[in-house]
Scaffold this active site. Structure first.
Site, PDB file in Angstrom:
ATOM      1  N   ASN A 110      44.576 -19.724  -1.800  1.00 17.97           N
ATOM      2  CA  ASN A 110      43.369 -19.821  -0.978  1.00 17.97           C
ATOM      3  C   ASN A 110      43.710 -19.588   0.494  1.00 17.97           C
ATOM      4  OD1 ASN A 110      42.623 -22.298   0.954  1.00 17.97           O
ATOM      5  ND2 ASN A 110      44.117 -23.039  -0.549  1.00 17.97           N
ATOM      6  N   PHE A 114      39.538 -23.784   6.632  1.00 13.72           N
ATOM      7  CA  PHE A 114      38.755 -24.957   7.086  1.00 13.72           C
ATOM      8  C   PHE A 114      37.268 -24.626   7.240  1.00 13.72           C
ATOM      9  CE2 PHE A 114      42.501 -27.172   9.547  1.00 13.72           C
ATOM     10  CZ  PHE A 114      43.074 -27.524   8.340  1.00 13.72           C
ATOM     11  N   SER A 174      47.857 -26.918   6.925  1.00  9.52           N
ATOM     12  CA  SER A 174      47.172 -25.783   6.309  1.00  9.52           C
ATOM     13  C   SER A 174      47.839 -24.499   6.798  1.00  9.52           C
ATOM     14  CB  SER A 174      45.698 -25.751   6.692  1.00  9.52           C
ATOM     15  OG  SER A 174      45.164 -24.492   6.349  1.00  9.52           O
ATOM     16  N   ASN A 176      46.359 -21.735   6.807  1.00  9.23           N
ATOM     17  CA  ASN A 176      45.274 -20.797   7.105  1.00  9.23           C
ATOM     18  C   ASN A 176      44.649 -20.967   8.481  1.00  9.23           C
ATOM     19  OD1 ASN A 176      45.524 -19.702   4.463  1.00  9.23           O
ATOM     20  ND2 ASN A 176      44.480 -21.526   3.689  1.00  9.23           N
ATOM     21  N   THR A 177      45.232 -21.842   9.299  1.00 13.47           N
ATOM     22  CA  THR A 177      44.794 -21.988  10.694  1.00 13.47           C
ATOM     23  C   THR A 177      46.005 -21.646  11.556  1.00 13.47           C
ATOM     24  OG1 THR A 177      43.147 -23.666  10.154  1.00 13.47           O
ATOM     25  CG2 THR A 177      43.921 -23.626  12.421  1.00 13.47           C
ATOM     26  N   LYS A 216      49.658 -35.196   6.716  1.00  9.91           N
ATOM     27  CA  LYS A 216      49.869 -34.307   5.561  1.00  9.91           C
ATOM     28  C   LYS A 216      50.762 -33.147   5.960  1.00  9.91           C
ATOM     29  CE  LYS A 216      47.533 -31.904   1.805  1.00  9.91           C
ATOM     30  NZ  LYS A 216      46.274 -31.782   1.073  1.00  9.91           N
ATOM     31  N   ASN A 245      51.014 -29.915   1.092  1.00 12.71           N
ATOM     32  CA  ASN A 245      49.944 -28.925   1.095  1.00 12.71           C
ATOM     33  C   ASN A 245      50.400 -27.713   0.270  1.00 12.71           C
ATOM     34  OD1 ASN A 245      47.594 -27.444   1.955  1.00 12.71           O
ATOM     35  ND2 ASN A 245      47.540 -28.749   3.767  1.00 12.71           N
TER      36      ASN A 245
HETATM   37  C1  LIG Z   1      40.866 -24.039  -2.445  1.00 17.08           C
HETATM   38  C2  LIG Z   1      41.723 -25.072  -1.799  1.00 17.08           C
HETATM   39  C3  LIG Z   1      41.312 -25.630  -0.593  1.00 17.08           C
HETATM   40  C4  LIG Z   1      42.089 -26.606   0.027  1.00 17.08           C
HETATM   41  N1  LIG Z   1      41.663 -27.145   1.183  1.00 17.08           N
HETATM   42  C5  LIG Z   1      42.380 -28.133   1.775  1.00 17.08           C
HETATM   43  C6  LIG Z   1      41.930 -28.770   2.948  1.00 17.08           C
HETATM   44  O1  LIG Z   1      40.851 -28.487   3.459  1.00 17.08           O
HETATM   45  N2  LIG Z   1      42.722 -29.721   3.499  1.00 17.08           N
HETATM   46  C7  LIG Z   1      43.926 -30.106   2.955  1.00 17.08           C
HETATM   47  O2  LIG Z   1      44.596 -30.991   3.491  1.00 17.08           O
HETATM   48  N3  LIG Z   1      44.365 -29.521   1.821  1.00 17.08           N
HETATM   49  C8  LIG Z   1      43.633 -28.560   1.225  1.00 17.08           C
HETATM   50  N4  LIG Z   1      44.093 -27.982   0.078  1.00 17.08           N
HETATM   51  C9  LIG Z   1      45.412 -28.373  -0.446  1.00 17.08           C
HETATM   52  C10 LIG Z   1      45.302 -29.429  -1.547  1.00 17.08           C
HETATM   53  O3  LIG Z   1      44.764 -30.631  -1.053  1.00 17.08           O
HETATM   54  C11 LIG Z   1      46.713 -29.727  -2.131  1.00 17.08           C
HETATM   55  O4  LIG Z   1      47.527 -30.277  -1.118  1.00 17.08           O
HETATM   56  C12 LIG Z   1      47.396 -28.476  -2.663  1.00 17.08           C
HETATM   57  O5  LIG Z   1      46.482 -27.624  -3.291  1.00 17.08           O
HETATM   58  C13 LIG Z   1      48.504 -28.816  -3.662  1.00 17.08           C
HETATM   59  O6  LIG Z   1      47.967 -29.536  -4.753  1.00 17.08           O
HETATM   60  P1  LIG Z   1      47.567 -28.861  -6.149  1.00 17.08           P
HETATM   61  O7  LIG Z   1      48.743 -28.051  -6.613  1.00 17.08           O
HETATM   62  O8  LIG Z   1      47.229 -30.025  -7.047  1.00 17.08           O
HETATM   63  O9  LIG Z   1      46.391 -27.999  -5.888  1.00 17.08           O
HETATM   64  C14 LIG Z   1      43.321 -27.007  -0.567  1.00 17.08           C
HETATM   65  C15 LIG Z   1      43.716 -26.448  -1.781  1.00 17.08           C
HETATM   66  C16 LIG Z   1      42.940 -25.496  -2.398  1.00 17.08           C
HETATM   67  C17 LIG Z   1      43.396 -24.916  -3.705  1.00 17.08           C
END
Ligand SMILES: Cc1cc2nc3c(=O)[nH]c(=O)nc-3n(C[C@H](O)[C@H](O)[C@H](O)COP(=O)(O)O)c2cc1C
Length: 362
Positions: A110, A114, A174, A176-177, A216, A245
């Protein structure tokens, strides 16, 4: 039930399916149908940072960025929900498409960036919701706020969410920022942590309530950098750390049609790497600060591995997309089994890193 729905949902573009699923869940919740959709999750109470969690498996940030679906998500058996990331002002995020499923790998890439309706919208939603479980709120900075001014955005968000959150997560990770991850290191980190701690103290007095603040972090750092972060968090008396993350790594999915998409990779390819980060972090923190383990929890085994590596709590995102709500109970069962085997052998083994030291007044 979820497996049937998944076949249909996975035929749609990922972001459309994401929104539709959450809208349907909320509709089911409003019609009081949620109990038909969910399998009950056993109680496994844990206390971390002075908060009582009904079980140690939470929803990771990013799934409900705006808090539009709190009540529905709260009925799925999670021990806690983390909403956000929210920023001070609403922002659209990156252009679509920005969310990609790599089904064969149980992975997601992704670059949402934000996208959110702003902190005020989220706070309104929290106040309106009926959810009474543990609620974390994850805060970030607006894209157009320069990194050197990022602290201002975090402070604005901290002030606004403090009265309605059980804990606050400061997202420095993140991918992406642009520039955000630089805040994890050196003087920028130290200054940010000092300011946040100071603000937290003032807010504690103002609201007569202590709300833990967590940081985080990303999985993409060297051991040296990781230890530096851990030491800075301890020095600043931050309450906990969420690791990790998404990753910029692509090797585990190389050759996939989406492998070259920009953004963060999550799900099964992240499991081992993020568990290693949790392990190293927990060792360095030596029980002085709790770790929430997140990254690639897709079944009971991967949930248990995070706990065994030293996580006090875990969170899931991608695994929830691929497996549905059943994964919550599976993860709770697996961690419960670890806890029970620990109790049995307690006299023979060294204390685990996730047994966080109690402060004298506790
Ligand atoms: C589509 C998407 C959007 C996410 N948006 C955020 C976010 O806004 N803030 C954040 O701290 N982590 C965000 N994450 C990261 C997740 O909270 C998590 O840390 C990461 O995906 C690893 O966990 P997972 O393997 O269970 O997905 C996002 C992940 C995905 C897939």
């Amino acid at each position: 039930m979820y497996r049937l729905a998944r076949n249909l949902l996975f035929k749609m573009p990922a972001e459309t399916a994401h929104e539709l699923t959450l809208d349907l869940l909320s509709a089911a919740s409003r019609l009081k149908l949620a109990s038909f959709l969910n399998t009950p999750v056993p109680d496994q109470p844990v206390e971390v940072m002075g908060l009582k969690f009904p079980n140690p498996v939470g929803l990771a940030a990013g799934l409900d960025k705006n808090g539009d679906h709190i009540d529905a998500l709260g009925e799925l058996g999670f021990g806690f929900l983390e909403l956000g990331t929210v920023t001070p002002r609403p922002q659209p995020g990156n252009p679509k498409p920005r969310l990609f499923r790599l089904v064969e790998h149980e992975a997601i890439i992704n670059r949402m960036g934000f996208n959110n309706m702003g902190v005020d919208h989220l706070v309104r939603n929290v106040k309106r919701s009926n959810y009474r479980g543990v609620l974390g709120i994850n805060i970030g900075k607006n894209l157009d706020t320069p990194v050197e001014k990022a602290v201002d955005d975090y402070v604005i968000c901290l002030h606004k969410v403090y009265p309605v959150a059980d804990y606050v997560t400061v997202n420095l990770s993140s991918p992406n920022t642009p520039g955000l991850r630089n805040l994890q290191f050196g003087d920028m980190l130290k200054e940010l942590l000092a300011t946040l701690k100071q603000e937290q103290k003032q807010l504690e007095q103002k609201h007569d309530r202590y709300v833990p603040v967590m940081i985080k972090i990303a999985p993409d750092m060297t051991d040296e950098e990781l230890y530096e972060v851990a030491d800075a968090l301890l020095l600043a008396e931050i309450d906990g750390v969420v690791a990790t993350n998404t990753t910029l790594e692509r090797d585990p999915v190389s050759g996939h049609e989406h492998a070259c998409e920009a953004g963060g990779l999550s799900g099964a390819p992240l499991t081992e790497h993020s568990t290693e980060i949790v392990r190293k972090l927990a060792e360095r923190l030596a029980g002085k600060m709790p770790v929430i383990g997140v990254g690639g929890i897709v079944d009971g085994t991967s949930a248990a591995a995070k706990y065994q590596a030293g996580a006090s709590l875990v969170q899931i995102y991608s695994g929830f997309v691929f497996k549905g709500p059943e994964l919550v109970g599976e993860a709770v069962d697996a961690i419960t089994a670890c806890m029970k085997s620990e109790v049995k052998t307690d006299s023979e083994v060294k204390p685990e890193a996730h047994k966080v030291e109690q402060s004298p007044e506790e």
